[in-house]
Design an enzyme around this catalytic site. Structure first.
Site, PDB file in Angstrom:
ATOM      1  N   LYS A 212       0.713  -1.098  -0.088  1.00  0.00           N
ATOM      2  CA  LYS A 212      -0.042   0.118   0.062  1.00  0.00           C
ATOM      3  C   LYS A 212       0.821   1.247   0.023  1.00  0.00           C
ATOM      4  CE  LYS A 212      -4.244  -1.957   1.734  1.00  0.00           C
ATOM      5  NZ  LYS A 212      -5.411  -1.812   2.671  1.00  0.00           N
ATOM      6  N   ARG A 246      -3.643  -9.959   4.966  1.00  0.00           N
ATOM      7  CA  ARG A 246      -4.087  -9.776   3.617  1.00  0.00           C
ATOM      8  C   ARG A 246      -2.805  -9.290   2.721  1.00  0.00           C
ATOM      9  NH1 ARG A 246      -6.260  -6.166   0.129  1.00  0.00           N
ATOM     10  NH2 ARG A 246      -8.223  -7.176  -1.378  1.00  0.00           N
TER      11      ARG A 246
HETATM   12  C1  7PJ Z   1      -8.263  -4.111   2.118  1.00  0.00           C
HETATM   13  C2  7PJ Z   1      -9.093  -4.920   2.084  1.00  0.00           C
HETATM   14  C3  7PJ Z   1      -7.924  -4.082   3.530  1.00  0.00           C
HETATM   15  C4  7PJ Z   1      -9.719  -5.609   3.878  1.00  0.00           C
HETATM   16  C5  7PJ Z   1      -8.536  -3.737   0.096  1.00  0.00           C
HETATM   17  C6  7PJ Z   1      -5.556  -2.968  -1.287  1.00  0.00           C
HETATM   18  C7  7PJ Z   1      -6.765  -2.177  -1.410  1.00  0.00           C
HETATM   19  N1  7PJ Z   1      -9.986  -5.674   2.584  1.00  0.00           N
HETATM   20  N2  7PJ Z   1      -9.570  -4.685   0.334  1.00  0.00           N
HETATM   21  N3  7PJ Z   1      -8.582  -4.898   4.535  1.00  0.00           N
HETATM   22  N4  7PJ Z   1      -7.755  -3.428   1.303  1.00  0.00           N
HETATM   23  N5  7PJ Z   1     -10.445  -6.303   5.100  1.00  0.00           N
HETATM   24  O1  7PJ Z   1      -5.455  -4.287  -1.505  1.00  0.00           O
HETATM   25  O2  7PJ Z   1      -4.472  -2.281  -1.202  1.00  0.00           O
HETATM   26  O3  7PJ Z   1      -6.878  -3.431   4.099  1.00  0.00           O
HETATM   27  S1  7PJ Z   1      -8.217  -3.249  -1.608  1.00  0.00           S
END
Ligand code: 7PJ
Length: 266
Positions: A212, A246
């Site tokens: 990010k 994640r």
């Molecule tokens: C996240 C997400 C996060 C959860 C994205 C990216 C943006 N879902 N979906 N937590 N980020 N739960 O992957 O940089 O931080 S999309």
């Protein structure tokens, strides 16, 4: 869902416009191949998303999102033994995805849409509720907090109350402070430093910082060169109590988790 050991949630964006892997896995075959790779590398969950939530991203229709994610979820579930998470805010997509075999809902709007809340409760799968200030289109325009820690904690606790009222038991609720979602670097860093306080709220904690822009801001590196920074933060998140990371890079992230867990168990 067994979270007695920490796990990696591998990111599978079936979108043309996500910031790191957008456009790479838009056919079911390409998505399946990437999911297989992530599973071989030890992913416990695969998070399938059809709508980019990057800052400024355009929204898409229900039908467009269904067309992107459902064939992929069907293909994954027919071949692979893994928990599929559906990354969506739309109740219609939640329902179709769970019918196609998804076993978890990841909603960056934290089920604030009443229909999404009711639907998630009826589907009886675990839900990840994430904090976001504003909405993706505009969330990085001047995010502002008086007390970022207090406000994000209060939000998550209030969403847990809403989930409980809708009939979602605590065992099915996962918290996420939502790094980068309506937050400046200083907000992200303060939340990260105090992740332990989020873990103490009693729900399993999911952390998503993979590649990010907060890493770009600290390191002054483009998205392709943020792997080491991402795994460093993954390790720190585990140390501070996170249970799910994640990530785009499953193998490297899992190594970071395993060595930190070894220290924790000493
Ligand atoms: C996240 C997400 C996060 C959860 C994205 C990216 C943006 N879902 N979906 N937590 N980020 N739960 O992957 O940089 O931080 S999309």
């Amino acid at each position: 869902m067994d979270l007695s050991r920490a796990c990696v949630m591998g990111i599978l964006n079936v979108t043309p416009d996500s910031f790191f892997d957008g456009g790479s896995f838009t056919t079911p075959d390409a998505a399946l191949a990437q999911a297989r790779r992530m599973l071989e590398q030890g992913a416990g969950i695969i998070d399938v998303g059809g709508e980019s939530t990057r800052p400024g991203a355009q929204t898409i229709s229900v039908q467009q999102e269904l067309d992107r994610v459902i064939p992929v979820i069907e293909a994954l579930c027919s071949e692979l033994d893994v928990i599929i998470s559906i990354d969506t805010q739309k109740p219609e997509v939640m329902r179709a995805a769970v019918q196609a075999g998804a076993g978890m809902i990841n909603d960056v709007y934290a089920l604030r849409n009443t229909q999404a809340l009711v639907t998630a409760a009826a589907l009886e799968v675990p839900v990840c509720v994430m904090h976001m200030q504003g909405e993706p289109r505009s969330m990085q325009h001047q995010p502002h907090y008086g007390d970022v820690l207090g406000e994000v904690k209060t939000f998550l606790v209030q969403r847990r109350e809403a989930c409980r009222t809708a009939g979602i038991p605590d065992e099915r609720i996962i918290f996420d402070p939502g790094f980068g979602f309506g937050k400046q670097l200083a907000h992200n860093l303060r939340l990260f430093k105090h992740l332990g306080e989020f873990a103490a709220l009693g729900q399993p904690l999911l952390v998503g910082v993979s590649r990010k822009s907060m890493l770009g801001a600290i390191l002054d590196l483009p998205v392709q060169q943020r792997l080491q920074g991402s795994t460093a933060l993954a390790a720190l998140a585990i140390w501070l109590g996170a249970r799910i990371i994640r990530a785009h890079d499953v193998a490297a992230t899992l190594q970071a988790i395993r060595v930190i867990e070894a220290v924790q168990q000493a």
